[in-house]
Design an enzyme around this catalytic site. Sequence first.
Site, short mmCIF file in Angstrom:
data_model
loop_
_atom_site.label_atom_id
_atom_site.label_comp_id
_atom_site.label_asym_id
_atom_site.label_seq_id
_atom_site.Cartn_x
_atom_site.Cartn_y
_atom_site.Cartn_z
N ARG A 47 36.74 26.20 31.48
CA ARG A 47 37.08 24.99 32.23
C ARG A 47 35.81 24.33 32.77
O ARG A 47 35.68 23.14 32.78
CB ARG A 47 37.99 25.43 33.40
CG ARG A 47 38.74 24.38 34.10
CD ARG A 47 39.67 25.03 35.10
NE ARG A 47 39.13 26.32 35.58
CZ ARG A 47 39.79 27.18 36.33
NH1 ARG A 47 41.01 26.93 36.69
NH2 ARG A 47 39.22 28.32 36.73
N GLY A 188 38.00 41.73 41.51
CA GLY A 188 38.47 41.15 40.24
C GLY A 188 39.81 41.69 39.79
O GLY A 188 40.19 41.52 38.64
N ASP A 202 53.79 39.75 38.94
CA ASP A 202 52.96 40.34 37.88
C ASP A 202 53.59 41.64 37.38
O ASP A 202 53.71 41.86 36.17
CB ASP A 202 51.55 40.58 38.42
CG ASP A 202 50.64 41.22 37.39
OD1 ASP A 202 50.13 40.48 36.52
OD2 ASP A 202 50.44 42.44 37.43
N LYS A 206 55.25 42.55 33.63
CA LYS A 206 54.92 43.76 32.86
C LYS A 206 56.19 44.58 32.60
O LYS A 206 56.37 45.14 31.52
CB LYS A 206 53.88 44.59 33.60
CG LYS A 206 52.52 43.89 33.66
CD LYS A 206 51.63 44.51 34.73
CE LYS A 206 50.24 43.89 34.73
NZ LYS A 206 49.47 44.23 35.93
N GLY A 305 40.84 45.02 36.43
CA GLY A 305 39.38 44.91 36.46
C GLY A 305 38.85 44.47 35.11
O GLY A 305 39.47 44.72 34.07
P1 NDP Z 1 39.87 34.44 35.53
O1 NDP Z 1 40.48 33.45 36.45
O2 NDP Z 1 38.74 35.26 36.03
O3 NDP Z 1 39.36 33.70 34.21
C1 NDP Z 1 40.09 32.67 33.59
C2 NDP Z 1 39.18 32.00 32.57
O4 NDP Z 1 39.93 30.99 31.91
C3 NDP Z 1 37.95 31.32 33.18
O5 NDP Z 1 36.83 31.53 32.36
C4 NDP Z 1 38.33 29.84 33.16
O6 NDP Z 1 37.21 28.97 33.01
C5 NDP Z 1 39.17 29.78 31.93
N1 NDP Z 1 40.09 28.65 31.95
C6 NDP Z 1 40.97 28.30 32.92
N2 NDP Z 1 41.66 27.20 32.54
C7 NDP Z 1 41.19 26.87 31.32
C8 NDP Z 1 41.50 25.83 30.40
N3 NDP Z 1 42.41 24.90 30.69
N4 NDP Z 1 40.83 25.78 29.23
C9 NDP Z 1 39.87 26.69 28.93
N5 NDP Z 1 39.56 27.72 29.76
C10 NDP Z 1 40.20 27.78 30.93
O7 NDP Z 1 41.06 35.36 35.01
P2 NDP Z 1 41.00 36.86 34.51
O8 NDP Z 1 39.87 37.04 33.57
O9 NDP Z 1 41.11 37.77 35.68
O10 NDP Z 1 42.40 36.99 33.75
C11 NDP Z 1 42.57 36.43 32.48
C12 NDP Z 1 43.88 36.93 31.89
O11 NDP Z 1 43.85 38.35 31.81
C13 NDP Z 1 45.13 36.59 32.72
O12 NDP Z 1 46.21 36.40 31.85
C14 NDP Z 1 45.34 37.84 33.53
O13 NDP Z 1 46.67 38.01 33.95
C15 NDP Z 1 44.95 38.89 32.52
N6 NDP Z 1 44.57 40.17 33.05
C16 NDP Z 1 43.65 40.24 34.05
C17 NDP Z 1 43.27 41.46 34.54
C18 NDP Z 1 42.28 41.60 35.64
O14 NDP Z 1 42.11 42.73 36.15
N7 NDP Z 1 41.61 40.54 36.07
C19 NDP Z 1 43.84 42.71 34.01
C20 NDP Z 1 44.80 42.52 32.94
C21 NDP Z 1 45.15 41.29 32.50
P3 NDP Z 1 36.05 28.88 34.10
O15 NDP Z 1 35.28 30.17 33.95
O16 NDP Z 1 35.26 27.70 33.66
O17 NDP Z 1 36.74 28.75 35.42
N1 HSE Z 2 46.42 41.44 38.80
C1 HSE Z 2 46.73 42.50 37.91
C2 HSE Z 2 46.83 43.79 38.67
C3 HSE Z 2 45.69 42.61 36.84
O1 HSE Z 2 46.36 43.84 39.81
O2 HSE Z 2 47.38 44.75 38.15
C4 HSE Z 2 46.02 43.64 35.79
O3 HSE Z 2 47.10 43.24 35.02
#
Ligand code: NDP
Ligand code: HSE
Length: 429
Positions: A47, A188, A202, A206, A305
């Site tokens: 983004r 994170g 969430d 799942k 994470g």
């Molecule tokens: P973040 O918010 O850290 O990262 C989201 C990313 O998506 C950022 O890089 C953001 O860009 C980008 N983004 C947002 N909107 C857009 C768009 N419209 N077009 C292109 N890129 C976009 O999220 P997470 O990495 O924590 O999570 C990502 C996915 O993984 C989610 O579905 C989450 O549920 C899942 N997940 C997360 C876990 C965790 O522990 N964090 C564990 C398991 C699953 P920018 O960097 O520029 O803001």
């Molecule tokens: N927010 C989620 C959690 C990330 O805390 O379990 C992993 O899916």
Amino acid sequence: MRTRPLKVALLGCGVVGSEVARIMTTHADDLTARIGAPVELAGVAVRRPSKVREGIDPALVTTDATALLKRGDIDVVIEVIGGIEPARTLITTAFENGASVVSANKALLAQDGAALHAAAEQHGLDLYYEAAVAGAIPLVRPMRESLAGDKINRVMGIVNGTTNFILDKMDSTGAGYQEALDEATALGYAEADPTADVEGYDAAAKAAILAGIAFHTRVRLDDVYREGMTEVSASDFASAKRMGCTIKLLAILERAADGESVTARVHPAMIPLTHPLASVREAYNAVFVEAEAAGRLMFYGPGAGGSPTASAVLGDLVAVCRNKLAEATGPGESAYTQLPVSPMGDVVTRYHISLDVADKPGVLAQVATTFAEHGVSIDTVRQQGKDGEASLVVVTHRAPDAALSGTVEALRKLDTVRGVASIMRVEGE
Ligand code: NDP
Ligand code: HSE
């Protein structure tokens, strides 16, 4: 060994995506050897393009994810943006342009998994999502593939790292809810909007995904009964301790005894300290799977994470790339049983109810009669009185949730019951 690389588009480069990119770079040779062809990061959609991203070639970064997918040479798309849109449209676009998809997006899969699976199948491509449930723990593929010959009857586990982190801190250090949530967010673990974690959405997403896989039926987010953990208080932990229990946010999926329906629920519950789930600390997850032939299996590991989740994403990437080279696909959706999802009222479990009552003769009998009238059998009662008021803690035997709700409604109407301080289910006994 094929020398022409498989091209990967990374959609999202936040907590998870940045770790996926890092490991793809640092482990490039191992990934090549395991896949049988090199994998090349062909583009990274974000983004905020001007944000400094360590280890990412700025020339790969774009804000136009659609153009990246439509350029015609992408083999695999990794979607780690999260949320419903634009993720849903981008995944569909990926399939339309011949790319298989790896996603960590449980919210989207719980809402639109059936349509996305159908799109993957229509185009002869893969949709893999190990990271969507329980972070690094291999759970989706063991259930989809290793247990495909067995019959799963029950799944119970801790599937949200953030809330387990908060509950663990509240229990073990007496930390406040907000302080613990802030720490989980900084590490994170939390979703972009942590309401999804603490209100149980969430975990419910799942639970829907796991129930679909376990029972070979379609379970959507709306089918999952959900209660978050924001109401769990220090006094609930004190009550739990008195019972030799702790409190966890659990996801519980059950096949009915007659096999004709299933239930899916997420809520806080007391579990005995002797139960293995009680010792799951911090952001770890653990899931019990009970299968007819296999018996009880337990899956345990980091549930959230960047790095742990990236491990699951990369495992899927290797599998999907291997399938691409073999011109094959992995298993698609298996929803042939079409079992209905029963309402929460049909769930049978035990309850811990705390009541504030008047401390006078006959109150205990009145309360006990109310339970009996609704067919809820009492296991234990503990009363502590002070200055004409008393606190009454009732633990029941197993009863249907509907019967318990009826009991509580009737208790609230009694003059002698000043209030229902808390109701918590008791599991794992
Ligand atoms: P973040 O918010 O850290 O990262 C989201 C990313 O998506 C950022 O890089 C953001 O860009 C980008 N983004 C947002 N909107 C857009 C768009 N419209 N077009 C292109 N890129 C976009 O999220 P997470 O990495 O924590 O999570 C990502 C996915 O993984 C989610 O579905 C989450 O549920 C899942 N997940 C997360 C876990 C965790 O522990 N964090 C564990 C398991 C699953 P920018 O960097 O520029 O803001
Ligand atoms: N927010 C989620 C959690 C990330 O805390 O379990 C992993 O899916």
